[in-house]
Design an enzyme around this catalytic site. Structure first.
Site, PDB file in Angstrom:
ATOM      1  N   TYR A 120       0.838  -1.197   0.000  1.00  0.00           N
ATOM      2  CA  TYR A 120       0.000   0.000   0.000  1.00  0.00           C
ATOM      3  C   TYR A 120       0.875   1.250   0.000  1.00  0.00           C
ATOM      4  O   TYR A 120       1.924   1.274   0.630  1.00  0.00           O
ATOM      5  CB  TYR A 120      -0.879   0.036   1.256  1.00  0.00           C
ATOM      6  CG  TYR A 120      -1.812  -1.133   1.392  1.00  0.00           C
ATOM      7  CD1 TYR A 120      -3.161  -0.991   1.103  1.00  0.00           C
ATOM      8  CD2 TYR A 120      -1.355  -2.369   1.818  1.00  0.00           C
ATOM      9  CE1 TYR A 120      -4.037  -2.060   1.240  1.00  0.00           C
ATOM     10  CE2 TYR A 120      -2.209  -3.445   1.949  1.00  0.00           C
ATOM     11  CZ  TYR A 120      -3.551  -3.287   1.655  1.00  0.00           C
ATOM     12  OH  TYR A 120      -4.405  -4.349   1.787  1.00  0.00           O
TER      13      TYR A 120
ATOM     14  N   HIS B 128      -6.089   1.716  -1.042  1.00  0.00           N
ATOM     15  CA  HIS B 128      -6.138   0.376  -1.615  1.00  0.00           C
ATOM     16  C   HIS B 128      -4.708  -0.041  -1.942  1.00  0.00           C
ATOM     17  O   HIS B 128      -3.857   0.800  -2.210  1.00  0.00           O
ATOM     18  CB  HIS B 128      -6.969   0.361  -2.900  1.00  0.00           C
ATOM     19  CG  HIS B 128      -8.424   0.550  -2.668  1.00  0.00           C
ATOM     20  ND1 HIS B 128      -9.231  -0.454  -2.171  1.00  0.00           N
ATOM     21  CD2 HIS B 128      -9.224   1.616  -2.851  1.00  0.00           C
ATOM     22  CE1 HIS B 128     -10.460  -0.013  -2.064  1.00  0.00           C
ATOM     23  NE2 HIS B 128     -10.492   1.254  -2.469  1.00  0.00           N
TER      24      HIS B 128
ATOM     25  N   LYS C 168      -4.279  -4.199  -9.630  1.00  0.00           N
ATOM     26  CA  LYS C 168      -3.014  -4.035  -8.914  1.00  0.00           C
ATOM     27  C   LYS C 168      -1.864  -4.400  -9.853  1.00  0.00           C
ATOM     28  O   LYS C 168      -2.047  -5.154 -10.795  1.00  0.00           O
ATOM     29  CB  LYS C 168      -2.970  -4.932  -7.677  1.00  0.00           C
ATOM     30  CG  LYS C 168      -4.052  -4.563  -6.675  1.00  0.00           C
ATOM     31  CD  LYS C 168      -4.063  -5.444  -5.486  1.00  0.00           C
ATOM     32  CE  LYS C 168      -5.233  -5.234  -4.572  1.00  0.00           C
ATOM     33  NZ  LYS C 168      -6.098  -4.104  -4.778  1.00  0.00           N
TER      34      LYS C 168
END
Length: 119
Positions: free
Chosen positions: A53, A61, A93
């Site tokens: 993070y 997120h 991600k």
């Protein structure tokens, strides 16, 4: 009235730990990420060792999924690499492979995933 019996605990209860090869690599990668100012949580639900993070996980997120490579000489199976890349896109991600070089330095490699060859 009953009392709990005290027992001696063996050190191997901590296995896997930083005492074995896999644990020491995971620790080195975790420590390197932490020292760079990242916040780290367990990534097993996302098929990785860590989620990284940019700030407090309560407010942000995760930006990265980090998979630790325990043996830099070992080849990847293409299906597992493809699955890791696809999963990272599905959960928005960046997929990161982390490993320790032959000199003990933590190195990172990101996977870029594209929808087509031409774009």
């Amino acid at each position: 009235m009953s009392f709990a019996v005290k027992r001696k605990v063996q050190i191997n209860i901590l296995q896997p730990s930083i005492l074995d090869q896999v644990g020491s690599i995971h620790y080195a990668i975790y420590k390197d990420l932490w020292e760079k100012g990242h916040y780290i949580t367990n990534g097993l639900n996302f098929g990785s060792e860590f989620l990284v993070y940019p700030g407090d996980p309560v407010k942000f997120h995760a930006s990265y999924m980090v998979r630790c490579i325990n043996n830099s000489k070992q080849c990847f199976q293409p299906p597992s690499l493809v699955a890791f890349g696809r999963l990272s896109v599905a959960v928005n991600k960046m997929a990161v492979l982390a490993y320790c070089s032959d000199y003990g330095k933590v190195e990172y490699q990101t996977l870029q995933w594209h929808d087509s060859i031409n774009g």
